[in-house]
Design a protein around this motif. Structure first.
Motif, PDB file in Angstrom:
ATOM      1  N   UNK A  75      18.622  68.081 166.557  1.00  8.96           N
ATOM      2  CA  UNK A  75      17.990  69.398 166.680  1.00  8.96           C
ATOM      3  C   UNK A  75      16.760  69.309 167.553  1.00  8.96           C
ATOM      4  N   UNK A  76      15.784  70.165 167.288  1.00  6.11           N
ATOM      5  CA  UNK A  76      14.576  70.219 168.123  1.00  6.11           C
ATOM      6  C   UNK A  76      13.633  69.042 167.901  1.00  6.11           C
ATOM      7  N   UNK A  77      13.954  68.172 166.928  1.00  2.00           N
ATOM      8  CA  UNK A  77      13.044  67.045 166.654  1.00  2.00           C
ATOM      9  C   UNK A  77      12.981  66.052 167.806  1.00  2.00           C
ATOM     10  N   UNK A  78      13.942  66.114 168.739  1.00  2.00           N
ATOM     11  CA  UNK A  78      13.921  65.195 169.879  1.00  2.00           C
ATOM     12  C   UNK A  78      13.169  65.788 171.079  1.00  2.00           C
ATOM     13  N   UNK A  79      12.701  67.031 170.957  1.00  2.00           N
ATOM     14  CA  UNK A  79      11.962  67.691 172.042  1.00  2.00           C
ATOM     15  C   UNK A  79      10.482  67.367 171.950  1.00  2.00           C
ATOM     16  N   UNK A  80       9.825  67.109 173.078  1.00  2.00           N
ATOM     17  CA  UNK A  80       8.364  66.997 173.039  1.00  2.00           C
ATOM     18  C   UNK A  80       7.752  68.322 172.616  1.00  2.00           C
ATOM     19  N   UNK A  81       6.611  68.230 171.950  1.00  2.00           N
ATOM     20  CA  UNK A  81       5.944  69.453 171.478  1.00  2.00           C
ATOM     21  C   UNK A  81       5.514  70.350 172.638  1.00  2.00           C
ATOM     22  N   UNK A  82       5.320  69.716 173.814  1.00  2.00           N
ATOM     23  CA  UNK A  82       4.858  70.473 174.977  1.00  2.00           C
ATOM     24  C   UNK A  82       6.014  71.029 175.802  1.00  2.00           C
ATOM     25  N   UNK A  83       7.264  70.812 175.357  1.00  2.00           N
ATOM     26  CA  UNK A  83       8.421  71.268 176.133  1.00  2.00           C
ATOM     27  C   UNK A  83       8.440  72.792 176.200  1.00  2.00           C
ATOM     28  N   UNK A  84       8.735  73.375 177.368  1.00  2.00           N
ATOM     29  CA  UNK A  84       8.788  74.838 177.484  1.00  2.00           C
ATOM     30  C   UNK A  84       9.750  75.440 176.441  1.00  2.00           C
ATOM     31  N   UNK A  85       9.292  76.455 175.764  1.00  2.00           N
ATOM     32  CA  UNK A  85      10.136  77.099 174.750  1.00  2.00           C
ATOM     33  C   UNK A  85       9.852  76.613 173.348  1.00  2.00           C
ATOM     34  N   UNK A  86       9.112  75.504 173.242  1.00  2.00           N
ATOM     35  CA  UNK A  86       8.755  75.000 171.887  1.00  2.00           C
ATOM     36  C   UNK A  86       7.595  75.813 171.322  1.00  2.00           C
TER      37      UNK A  86
END
Length: 338
Positions: free
Chosen positions: A327-338
């Motif tokens: 899920x979103x846990x692999x996205x950096x916190x700064x990723x667009x849309x987060x």
């Protein structure tokens, strides 16, 4: 174990230690698995409550298989203790031996840019193979030490050796290394993975540490490199430290996963030097990790890593392969849309 809904266990796992798992570059449901039980297997991953997962093909070898990779959706490669480099036709299940190293084949990767298979061996050589050629290998490079791991991003090949040595090559000019380095970590290199962004690589040791390195040799770039402790736990006031056996970068987000002999998998954002998630602990060591090409799955190989010798084998669980839905846990916190 918690969050069972996101985990899928594959059927018919290897019956000896798993050395590597690799996803297809084109099909996020195809996983190649190399094992010490002398086989390389191709799995098709199904869905919970839907199409069942299955072992689609099994390729025999004469000894333990230490490494595998894909070139495209229908061809894989493998190598191991019998020193042969094999091409696996995943459609017809036929095998072609491309040639041999002078010792066990410990690691391999496919260079998309040059259309070549790159293999490393304990015979202290790196070899490039063109599977279409009748006279492989195309080139052989001598190295100062046994090759443990190698990985490639774009045209940059990183070779990790014994004695904590690293060579970095431009695959278009393999006459000599573009850079020669010593590991930032004090102990033996256990795993290596290049950043999909092409900026650098991560490497890990048997002593519970990961180093994040950058290719650019300028002082400004080298100032960004760092190392950190992980896969450690204090039990009854005693510090327990486990080897970090596996590293894998997410193909989209450039975050990475680490897996250790402590049975845990963590997701890291190396840009902000933070752990994004540690998943619930497994009852077995993590032997290998791989992200699917679309970044929606993480393949996890669980098998005893011999950290406790013969004694540990008595209580070790059988090898297994688990696929985690991400899920979103692999996205950096700064990723667009987060």
């Amino acid at each position: 174990m918690a969050d069972e809904a996101n985990l899928l266990t594959l059927p018919s796992p290897p019956f000896d230690s798993i050395s590597q798992v690799k996803f297809s570059p084109t099909n996020p449901d195809h996983l190649l698995v190399a094992s010490w039980d002398t086989h390389t297997r191709l799995y098709e991953i199904g869905e919970k409550g839907g199409k069942e997962s299955e072992a689609k093909a099994k390729f025999d070898h004469r000894a333990a298989v230490l490494t595998c990779c894909f070139s495209d959706g229908s061809h894989g490669y493998s190598g191991g203790l019998d020193t042969a480099v094999r091409e696996l036709d995943l459609t017809t299940e036929s095998v072609k031996v491309l040639g041999n190293h002078g010792g066990p084949v410990s690691t391999m990767t496919w260079s998309k840019e040059s259309g070549a298979l790159v293999t490393g061996s304990w015979d202290r050589t790196v070899r490039l193979w063109d599977p279409r050629s009748s006279t492989p290998p195309q080139s052989t490079l001598s190295a100062p030490e046994r090759i443990y791991q190698l990985d490639i991003v774009n045209n940059t090949l990183v070779v990790a050796m014994a004695s904590r040595l690293f060579h970095i090559y431009d695959i278009r000019n393999m006459e000599k290394p573009a850079q020669e380095r010593e590991s930032s970590l004090k102990y033996m290199t256990r795993s290596l993975a290049c950043m999909p962004s092409g900026e650098g690589y991560a490497t890990a040791s048997v002593e519970g540490r990961i180093a994040v390195e950058y290719f650019e040799p300028t002082p400004e770039a080298q100032e960004k490199k760092y190392a950190f402790k992980c896969h450690r736990q204090t039990i009854d006031d005693v510090d327990h430290v486990w080897p970090v056996n596996a590293l894998a970068f997410h193909p989209t987000y450039n975050t990475f996963a680490s897996g250790g002999s402590d049975g845990t998998v963590s997701i890291w954002d190396h840009k902000v030097k933070k752990r994004l998630r540690q998943y619930p602990k497994f009852n077995n060591a993590i032997a290998s990790l791989a992200f699917s090409c679309d970044g929606t799955k993480l393949g996890i190989a669980l098998s005893y890593m011999w950290d406790d010798g013969d004694a540990g084998l008595k209580t070790a669980e059988r090898p297994s392969i688990v696929v985690r839905k991400l899920g979103d846990e692999v996205k950096p916190k700064t990723w667009p849309g987060n």
